[in-house]
Scaffold this active site. Structure first.
Site, PDB file in Angstrom:
ATOM      1  CE  LYS A   1      58.957   2.934  12.749  1.00  0.00           C
ATOM      2  NZ  LYS A   1      58.001   2.949  11.635  1.00  0.00           N
TER       3      LYS A   1
ATOM      4  NE  ARG B   1      55.831  -5.760   5.539  1.00  0.00           N
ATOM      5  CZ  ARG B   1      55.205  -4.879   4.767  1.00  0.00           C
ATOM      6  NH1 ARG B   1      55.069  -5.109   3.477  1.00  0.00           N
ATOM      7  NH2 ARG B   1      54.686  -3.781   5.272  1.00  0.00           N
TER       8      ARG B   1
HETATM    9  N1  BES Z   1      55.866  -0.626  13.411  1.00  0.00           N
HETATM   10  C1  BES Z   1      55.595  -0.019  12.167  1.00  0.00           C
HETATM   11  C2  BES Z   1      54.127   0.276  11.943  1.00  0.00           C
HETATM   12  C3  BES Z   1      53.473   1.241  12.886  1.00  0.00           C
HETATM   13  C4  BES Z   1      53.348   2.562  12.546  1.00  0.00           C
HETATM   14  C5  BES Z   1      52.961   0.815  14.096  1.00  0.00           C
HETATM   15  C6  BES Z   1      52.728   3.452  13.415  1.00  0.00           C
HETATM   16  C7  BES Z   1      52.343   1.699  14.975  1.00  0.00           C
HETATM   17  C8  BES Z   1      52.218   3.008  14.631  1.00  0.00           C
HETATM   18  C9  BES Z   1      56.086  -0.920  11.020  1.00  0.00           C
HETATM   19  O1  BES Z   1      57.172  -1.720  11.305  1.00  0.00           O
HETATM   20  C10 BES Z   1      56.453  -0.022   9.900  1.00  0.00           C
HETATM   21  O2  BES Z   1      57.343   0.752  10.087  1.00  0.00           O
HETATM   22  N2  BES Z   1      55.771  -0.134   8.795  1.00  0.00           N
HETATM   23  C11 BES Z   1      56.025   0.689   7.667  1.00  0.00           C
HETATM   24  C12 BES Z   1      55.987  -0.177   6.430  1.00  0.00           C
HETATM   25  C13 BES Z   1      56.440   0.523   5.186  1.00  0.00           C
HETATM   26  C14 BES Z   1      57.926   0.761   5.249  1.00  0.00           C
HETATM   27  C15 BES Z   1      56.090  -0.334   4.029  1.00  0.00           C
HETATM   28  C16 BES Z   1      54.925   1.755   7.603  1.00  0.00           C
HETATM   29  O3  BES Z   1      53.776   1.425   7.826  1.00  0.00           O
HETATM   30  O4  BES Z   1      55.266   2.902   7.333  1.00  0.00           O
HETATM   31 ZN    ZN Z   2      59.040  -0.722  11.021  1.00  0.00          ZN
END
Ligand code: BES
Ligand code: ZN
Ligand code: ZN
Length: 482
Positions: free
Chosen positions: A260, A334
């Site tokens: 991230k 997921r």
């Molecule tokens: N934990 C994150 C989602 C999230 C983002 C929660 C902001 C709380 C605040 C999740 O694991 C994630 O990183 N999702 C990605 C998925 C993408 C790679 C398809 C996202 O939403 O960017």
């Molecule tokens: Zn994630």
């Protein structure tokens, strides 16, 4: 800190007071002079002021005015919760330890909402502050003088407030101190005084169960994964098939090799909010002795990087044998949920509700004021849950589950692809999860409302525990249905 709301039947001594009334002339005349009532009336009608405070030397008297006809019932309840939070702030500023609420409105739940906001707004997370003693809120007790509010309702409010506070504590705990193991052990501690049975699966058991999604995410970690099963099954349960709550327990989400960006990573200790909420809801249900059979399933791990960590292109096998083509290691939630949803099948559930901080896409779509929800095979339950959302102001926005979205998950080299396309990420994530369900199911993406970087009224700063009040009320409605 302990916090207690209790019913009293008479006014003893000279406690600090909150007096709730619809208009100044209906305030008790032994508490205010004629001049004060005139002042209140002027301020209320001309300045539209609703909250007042009077220093009586030996105590404080707060006045909360409230128009029972204003807005819709849901909006009225919410404005009272916010007013309660503002009162908590004033009471703490004045160093009050206890307050008594006098309800001048008859047959109304107004004081209930006021107390709810007051109690939830009194929360603090001071564990890591050296001057915690000075900062600690003084308010620890709320007494309510009301013929209308039943003891049972007050008891339930106490349990729910306690559950919300505990869930917030877990979310606010840093990612490196709250490992999958300490999360599971905290849940054990949380439920030890209840009728809830708890079983914590260790890495070996998780391997034996072939939970390939959970194990794949955990490969990049030095800390073992856990899978916790909590069960509350009272002898008077109204349901033969259990209600199951599933909570995403990613104790810290770095994104893995799809790391991230730093701005997005800074709040990722909250990626286990679903787990905290599922566990805390079960706690409140058990404390309140709701006659309903409920389980919580909590897969937990961190999502980090080492030389063994998952990489894009890997193929992972979920516990039902489904092979998944990994496209992005940041879509880890997921994968661990898939194993939990498969595990839920063995209980033949009436309904499974999962709570997960799953996608940034959910927040992008509706912001942080509500959660995105999708459902399958449970129209009536979903309607009940949505109504509960309005009642407690933990609102759900329903997104579609059309088959077209599942098309986006077709893989050339595995049974299913982990991701859909560029758009509709919250929906394709839900379609991925749906693949592992064969029962009535509701998915709640709480990525938006579960954490706030600034104080947000009674929802607090940091973890909000969004979902505890929603699911407690839902379980309560279900247990009263039959
Ligand atoms: N934990 C994150 C989602 C999230 C983002 C929660 C902001 C709380 C605040 C999740 O694991 C994630 O990183 N999702 C990605 C998925 C993408 C790679 C398809 C996202 O939403 O960017
Ligand atoms: Zn994630
Ligand atoms: Zn995540």
């Amino acid at each position: 800190m302990k916090f207690n709301i209790k019913k009293v039947y008479s006014l003893e001594g000279m406690p600090s007071l909150i007096v709730l009334a619809d208009k100044p002339e209906n305030l008790p005349d032994d508490l205010f002079t004629v001049e004060e009532i005139e002042y209140l009336t002027h301020q209320h009608t001309v300045q539209k002021k609703k909250q007042f405070e009077f220093n009586r030397l030996n105590r404080w008297i707060f006045v909360q005015l409230f128009n029972p006809e204003e807005h819709t019932p849901y909006k009225r309840a919410e404005s009272l919760r916010k007013a309660g939070c503002a009162l908590a702030l004033s009471l703490n500023e004045q160093k009050c330890e206890s307050v008594t609420i006098i309800d001048c409105l008859t047959a109304s739940l107004a004081t209930f909402y006021l107390m709810e906001g007051l109690a939830l707004g009194n929360y603090q997370f001071l564990k890591y502050q050296t001057n915690a003693v000075e900062k600690q809120h003084t308010l620890v007790e709320v007494n309510i003088l009301s013929a209308f509010l039943k003891q049972e309702l007050i008891d339930q409010l106490n349990y729910v407030v306690e559950a919300v506070w505990m869930a917030r504590d877990l979310v606010n705990e840093p990612g490196s101190t709250l490992t999958a193991t300490t999360l599971a052990e905290s849940l054990r501690l949380m439920v030890h005084s209840t009728e809830i049975k708890i079983e914590i699966f260790n890495q070996k058991k998780i391997e034996a169960l072939k939970m390939g999604g959970l194990l794949a995410v955990n490969r990049g970690s030095d800390e073992p994964a856990t899978f916790t099963v909590l069960e509350y099954n009272p002898s008077n349960a109204i349901n033969k098939q259990p209600l199951i709550l599933v909570g995403k327990g990613v104790v810290f989400d770095t994104g893995g090799y799809n790391l991230k960006p730093s701005g997005s990573m800074s709040t990722m200790k909250s990626d286990m909010a679903g787990a905290a909420v599922a566990g805390a809801t079960l706690y409140a249900i058990a404390k309140a002795h709701l006659p309903i059979h409920v389980l919580a399933l909590i897969p937990a791990t961190d999502n980090r990087i080492n030389s063994k960590a998952l990489v894009p292109g890997d193929i992972v096998t979920i516990s039902d044998g489904t092979t998944v083509e990994i496209k992005n290691t940041d879509a880890e939630g997921r994968l661990i949920l898939a194993d939990a949803l498969v595990y839920a099948k063995k209980f033949n559930p009436m309904l499974v509700v999962d709570l997960a901080t799953l996608t940034g896409s959910a927040t992008a779509a509706i912001g942080n004021i509500a959660a995105v929800a999708m459902h399958n095979g449970c129209e009536n339950h979903f309607e009940t849950l949505t109504d509960c959302g309005f009642k407690v102001h933990e609102r759900l926005v329903s997104f579609p589950m059309w088959d077209d979205y599942a098309e986006m998950l077709k893989s050339d080299i595995a049974d299913i692809k982990q991701l859909g396309g560029k758009h509709a990420g919250a929906i394709t994530a839900a379609k991925f999860l749906e693949h592992f369900t064969d029962y009535p199911w509701i998915h709640i993406d709480i990525a938006g409302p579960s954490f706030s970087e600034k104080q947000d009224s009674y929802r607090g700063l940091g973890g909000s525990a969004f979902g505890v009040r929603l699911l407690f009320n839902f379980a309560k409605e279900l247990s009263e249905e039959d």
